[in-house]
Motif scaffolding. Structure first.
Motif, short mmCIF file in Angstrom:
data_model
loop_
_atom_site.label_atom_id
_atom_site.label_comp_id
_atom_site.label_asym_id
_atom_site.label_seq_id
_atom_site.Cartn_x
_atom_site.Cartn_y
_atom_site.Cartn_z
N LEU A 46 49.05 -92.38 9.58
CA LEU A 46 50.01 -93.10 10.34
C LEU A 46 51.18 -93.53 9.28
O LEU A 46 51.12 -93.95 8.36
CB LEU A 46 49.13 -94.47 10.28
N ILE A 47 52.23 -93.21 10.04
CA ILE A 47 53.60 -93.68 9.31
C ILE A 47 54.00 -94.87 9.89
O ILE A 47 54.33 -94.99 10.99
CB ILE A 47 54.72 -92.60 9.37
N SER A 48 54.20 -95.96 8.98
CA SER A 48 54.81 -97.31 9.44
C SER A 48 56.34 -97.38 8.95
O SER A 48 56.70 -97.20 7.75
CB SER A 48 54.21 -98.49 8.98
N ILE A 49 56.93 -97.99 10.14
CA ILE A 49 58.40 -98.31 9.72
C ILE A 49 58.70 -99.66 9.64
O ILE A 49 59.70 -100.25 10.01
CB ILE A 49 59.40 -97.47 10.69
N LEU A 50 57.55 -100.21 9.37
CA LEU A 50 57.78 -101.85 9.64
C LEU A 50 58.33 -102.50 8.43
O LEU A 50 57.59 -102.44 7.37
CB LEU A 50 56.36 -102.72 10.02
N ALA A 51 59.43 -102.84 8.52
CA ALA A 51 60.36 -103.52 7.20
C ALA A 51 59.37 -104.83 6.71
O ALA A 51 58.63 -105.64 7.41
CB ALA A 51 61.61 -104.10 7.67
N GLY A 52 59.30 -104.79 5.52
CA GLY A 52 58.59 -105.87 4.65
C GLY A 52 57.16 -105.96 5.09
O GLY A 52 56.44 -106.99 4.48
N THR A 53 56.31 -104.71 5.46
CA THR A 53 55.10 -104.81 5.72
C THR A 53 54.23 -103.86 4.83
O THR A 53 54.48 -102.62 5.08
CB THR A 53 54.82 -104.49 7.54
N THR A 54 53.35 -104.57 4.02
CA THR A 54 52.86 -103.34 3.03
C THR A 54 51.87 -102.67 3.79
O THR A 54 51.32 -102.86 4.74
CB THR A 54 51.96 -104.14 1.99
#
Length: 210
Positions: A85-93
């Motif tokens: 899973l690749i997350s591009i959510l800014a500021g989300t660890t």
């Protein structure tokens, strides 16, 4: 051909889809069927599905591209466990992502909007086992850089992720300055476009070798 599933049909989801679809089998998943249909018409070769009807991930790389405040709601809809899973959510660890969505491996990525033109700059961090694969993936839509910590990624977000917005302001100011000094807007646009295009090899020539 590697399959990529992008969860999220917003601006960044669309930008990534436009870039990836040139080299990969891309499925974009969202909640609004009408919006997905419009995306499919705009992007040749793109496949679509709704998050309610998505049956499985299989061996696909899953890219989470929703707004950070939508994470909890979207996570409830995800019934399958992706391998990566690749997350591009800014500021989300990664820890926050892990608490909401189960996967075997996690990577955080911060691409920018130029990815849709194959000129993106993406910073990455997370499980080292997928450092090479994810760098290769994002090099297909520009350049990529693997960082060692999430703190470094947050700094990179400010530099490269938000950078295009600041550069757009600089370009707009230069164009407006040219117009105020007597140039036509067309000519000012051509000059600034040439300026930015020529600046790339100049800055690359000054980049450190290490």
């Amino acid at each position: 051909m590697r399959k990529i599933i992008i969860i999220g049909s917003g601006k960044m989801g669309e930008s990534l889809a436009r870039g990836f679809v040139k080299n990969y089998d891309v499925l974009i998943v969202g909640r609004n069927k009408d919006k997905l249909d419009a995306l499919q018409k705009r992007i040749e070769g793109l496949r679509i599905d709704t998050i309610d009807t998505l049956s499985e991930f299989g061996e696909a790389v899953v890219v989470l591209a929703v707004k950070p405040y939508d994470l909890v709601e979207v996570a409830k809809k995800i019934q399958n466990k992706p391998k990566l899973l690749i997350s591009i959510l800014a500021g989300t660890t990664i820890q926050t992502i892990r608490e909401n969505i189960k996967a075997d491996y996690y990577v955080r990525a911060m691409p920018n909007i130029a990815s849709q033109y194959g000129k993106g700059m993406t910073a990455l961090t997370g499980d080292e086992e997928f450092a090479n694969l994810t760098q290769e993936l994002f090099r297909s839509i520009g350049k990529s850089l693997w960082l060692q910590t999430e703190n470094e990624l947050d700094i990179a977000t400010a530099v490269a992720g938000s950078g295009p917005a600041y550069l757009a302001l600089v370009a707009e100011a230069l164009i407006d300055g040219g117009v105020k000094s007597g140039l036509s807007r067309r000519d000012a646009n051509i000059l600034v476009h040439g300026l930015f295009e020529g600046f790339v090899p100049l800055i690359e020539a000054q980049a450190p070798n290490d």
